[in-house]
Design a protein around this motif. Structure first.
Motif, mmCIF file in Angstrom:
data_model
loop_
_atom_site.group_PDB
_atom_site.id
_atom_site.type_symbol
_atom_site.label_atom_id
_atom_site.label_comp_id
_atom_site.label_asym_id
_atom_site.label_seq_id
_atom_site.Cartn_x
_atom_site.Cartn_y
_atom_site.Cartn_z
ATOM 1 N N GLN A 52 0.835 -1.209 0.000
ATOM 2 C CA GLN A 52 0.000 0.000 0.000
ATOM 3 C C GLN A 52 0.865 1.252 0.000
ATOM 4 O OE1 GLN A 52 -2.855 -0.027 3.194
ATOM 5 N NE2 GLN A 52 -4.301 -1.302 2.058
ATOM 6 N N GLU A 53 1.937 1.226 0.761
ATOM 7 C CA GLU A 53 2.813 2.402 0.835
ATOM 8 C C GLU A 53 3.451 2.697 -0.515
ATOM 9 O OE1 GLU A 53 2.984 -0.233 2.956
ATOM 10 O OE2 GLU A 53 2.212 0.672 4.786
ATOM 11 N N ASN A 60 0.654 9.039 -6.012
ATOM 12 C CA ASN A 60 0.689 10.363 -5.383
ATOM 13 C C ASN A 60 -0.538 10.629 -4.502
ATOM 14 O OD1 ASN A 60 2.032 12.779 -4.833
ATOM 15 N ND2 ASN A 60 0.879 13.874 -6.402
ATOM 16 N N LYS A 61 -0.869 9.614 -3.716
ATOM 17 C CA LYS A 61 -1.964 9.712 -2.744
ATOM 18 C C LYS A 61 -1.420 9.229 -1.402
ATOM 19 C CE LYS A 61 -5.204 10.482 -5.919
ATOM 20 N NZ LYS A 61 -5.616 11.835 -6.156
ATOM 21 N N PRO A 62 -2.009 9.656 -0.302
ATOM 22 C CA PRO A 62 -1.581 9.138 1.002
ATOM 23 C C PRO A 62 -1.912 7.645 1.123
ATOM 24 C CG PRO A 62 -2.966 11.100 1.265
ATOM 25 C CD PRO A 62 -3.036 10.697 -0.172
ATOM 26 N N GLN A 63 -1.088 6.915 1.863
ATOM 27 C CA GLN A 63 -1.342 5.492 2.098
ATOM 28 C C GLN A 63 -2.694 5.304 2.754
ATOM 29 O OE1 GLN A 63 -1.311 3.918 5.400
ATOM 30 N NE2 GLN A 63 -1.899 1.985 4.454
ATOM 31 N N ASN A 75 -15.343 6.350 -1.000
ATOM 32 C CA ASN A 75 -16.126 6.336 -2.224
ATOM 33 C C ASN A 75 -15.373 7.209 -3.232
ATOM 34 O OD1 ASN A 75 -18.146 5.892 -4.025
ATOM 35 N ND2 ASN A 75 -19.645 7.205 -3.017
ATOM 36 N N PRO A 76 -14.361 6.629 -3.894
ATOM 37 C CA PRO A 76 -13.521 7.444 -4.774
ATOM 38 C C PRO A 76 -14.304 7.982 -5.967
ATOM 39 C CG PRO A 76 -13.026 5.116 -5.067
ATOM 40 C CD PRO A 76 -13.985 5.230 -3.924
ATOM 41 N N THR A 77 -13.970 9.188 -6.341
ATOM 42 C CA THR A 77 -14.609 9.802 -7.505
ATOM 43 C C THR A 77 -14.035 9.186 -8.775
ATOM 44 O OG1 THR A 77 -12.932 11.532 -7.676
ATOM 45 C CG2 THR A 77 -14.869 12.012 -6.271
ATOM 46 N N VAL A 78 -14.730 9.407 -9.876
ATOM 47 C CA VAL A 78 -14.227 8.947 -11.169
ATOM 48 C C VAL A 78 -12.875 9.607 -11.435
ATOM 49 C CG1 VAL A 78 -14.639 8.997 -13.665
ATOM 50 C CG2 VAL A 78 -16.509 8.459 -12.104
ATOM 51 N N LYS A 79 -12.743 10.860 -11.058
ATOM 52 C CA LYS A 79 -11.475 11.574 -11.248
ATOM 53 C C LYS A 79 -10.352 10.866 -10.493
ATOM 54 C CE LYS A 79 -9.123 15.929 -10.474
ATOM 55 N NZ LYS A 79 -9.077 17.133 -9.677
ATOM 56 N N THR A 80 -10.595 10.473 -9.259
ATOM 57 C CA THR A 80 -9.573 9.778 -8.467
ATOM 58 C C THR A 80 -9.222 8.437 -9.106
ATOM 59 O OG1 THR A 80 -10.255 10.855 -6.425
ATOM 60 C CG2 THR A 80 -9.054 8.777 -6.201
ATOM 61 N N LEU A 81 -10.227 7.689 -9.531
ATOM 62 C CA LEU A 81 -9.964 6.393 -10.177
ATOM 63 C C LEU A 81 -9.177 6.588 -11.471
ATOM 64 C CD1 LEU A 81 -13.430 4.697 -9.586
ATOM 65 C CD2 LEU A 81 -11.281 4.222 -8.377
ATOM 66 N N TYR A 82 -9.525 7.628 -12.236
ATOM 67 C CA TYR A 82 -8.792 7.946 -13.458
ATOM 68 C C TYR A 82 -7.337 8.269 -13.135
ATOM 69 C CZ TYR A 82 -7.074 10.476 -17.503
ATOM 70 O OH TYR A 82 -6.303 10.908 -18.555
ATOM 71 N N ASN A 86 -4.133 6.253 -14.464
ATOM 72 C CA ASN A 86 -3.150 6.998 -15.260
ATOM 73 C C ASN A 86 -1.757 6.907 -14.658
ATOM 74 O OD1 ASN A 86 -2.630 8.732 -17.533
ATOM 75 N ND2 ASN A 86 -2.364 10.404 -16.070
ATOM 76 N N ALA A 87 -1.676 6.962 -13.334
ATOM 77 C CA ALA A 87 -0.375 6.928 -12.648
ATOM 78 C C ALA A 87 0.343 5.597 -12.829
ATOM 79 C CB ALA A 87 -0.561 7.226 -11.162
ATOM 80 N N VAL A 88 -0.415 4.531 -13.092
ATOM 81 C CA VAL A 88 0.215 3.209 -13.250
ATOM 82 C C VAL A 88 0.080 2.683 -14.677
ATOM 83 C CG1 VAL A 88 -0.020 2.607 -10.821
ATOM 84 C CG2 VAL A 88 -1.838 1.958 -12.420
#
Length: 97
Positions: A52-53, A60-63, A75-82, A86-88
Motif C-alpha cells: 500500500q505504501e 501520489n496519494k496518502p497510504q 467512495n472514490p470519484t471517477v477523477k480519483t480512479l482515473y 493513469n499513474a500506473v
C-alpha cells in the motif's frame, strides 16, 4: 413438546427485504459499488507487486487513502480512479449494464 421454527432460505429473505425497502436496496447497491472499487484497486496494486505504501507513492496519494479505498470505507470519484489508473499506465473503463 417441541417448538417448530419456520426456517426460510436466507437468499429469499434478503431478496424480499430488498424488494420491500427501497432505502435498504439503495444502500446495498452503493455498498456493492464501494466493494467493487475496493477489490479492483487492491487487485491492481497486487498485480503490480506493490505494498500500500509503495502504491500510494506511485499514485501520489496518502497510504491512508489507499487503505480506505481497499477496505471499502471510501467512495472514490471517477477523477480519483482515473488518476490512479493513469499513474500506473492503466485505462479506467466505465460501463453501464
Amino acid at each position: 413438546m417441541t417448538n417448530k421454527v419456520n426456517l426460510i432460505n436466507t437468499d429469499e429473505y434478503i431478496d424480499r427485504m430488498l424488494k420491500n425497502d427501497a432505502e435498504l436496496s439503495k444502500g446495498v447497491k452503493e455498498e456493492g459499488l464501494r466493494m467493487e472499487y475496493a477489490f479492483s484497486i487492491m487487485k491492481l496494486r497486487e498485480s503490480l507487486g506493490l505494498t500500500q505504501e509503495q502504491f500510494a507513492e506511485k499514485i501520489n496519494k496518502p497510504q491512508s487513502t489507499v487503505a480506505r479505498i481497499e477496505n471499502g470505507n471510501a467512495n472514490p470519484t471517477v477523477k480519483t480512479l482515473y488518476e490512479i489508473g493513469n499513474a500506473v499506465g492503466k485505462t479506467l473503463k466505465i460501463s453501464f449494464e
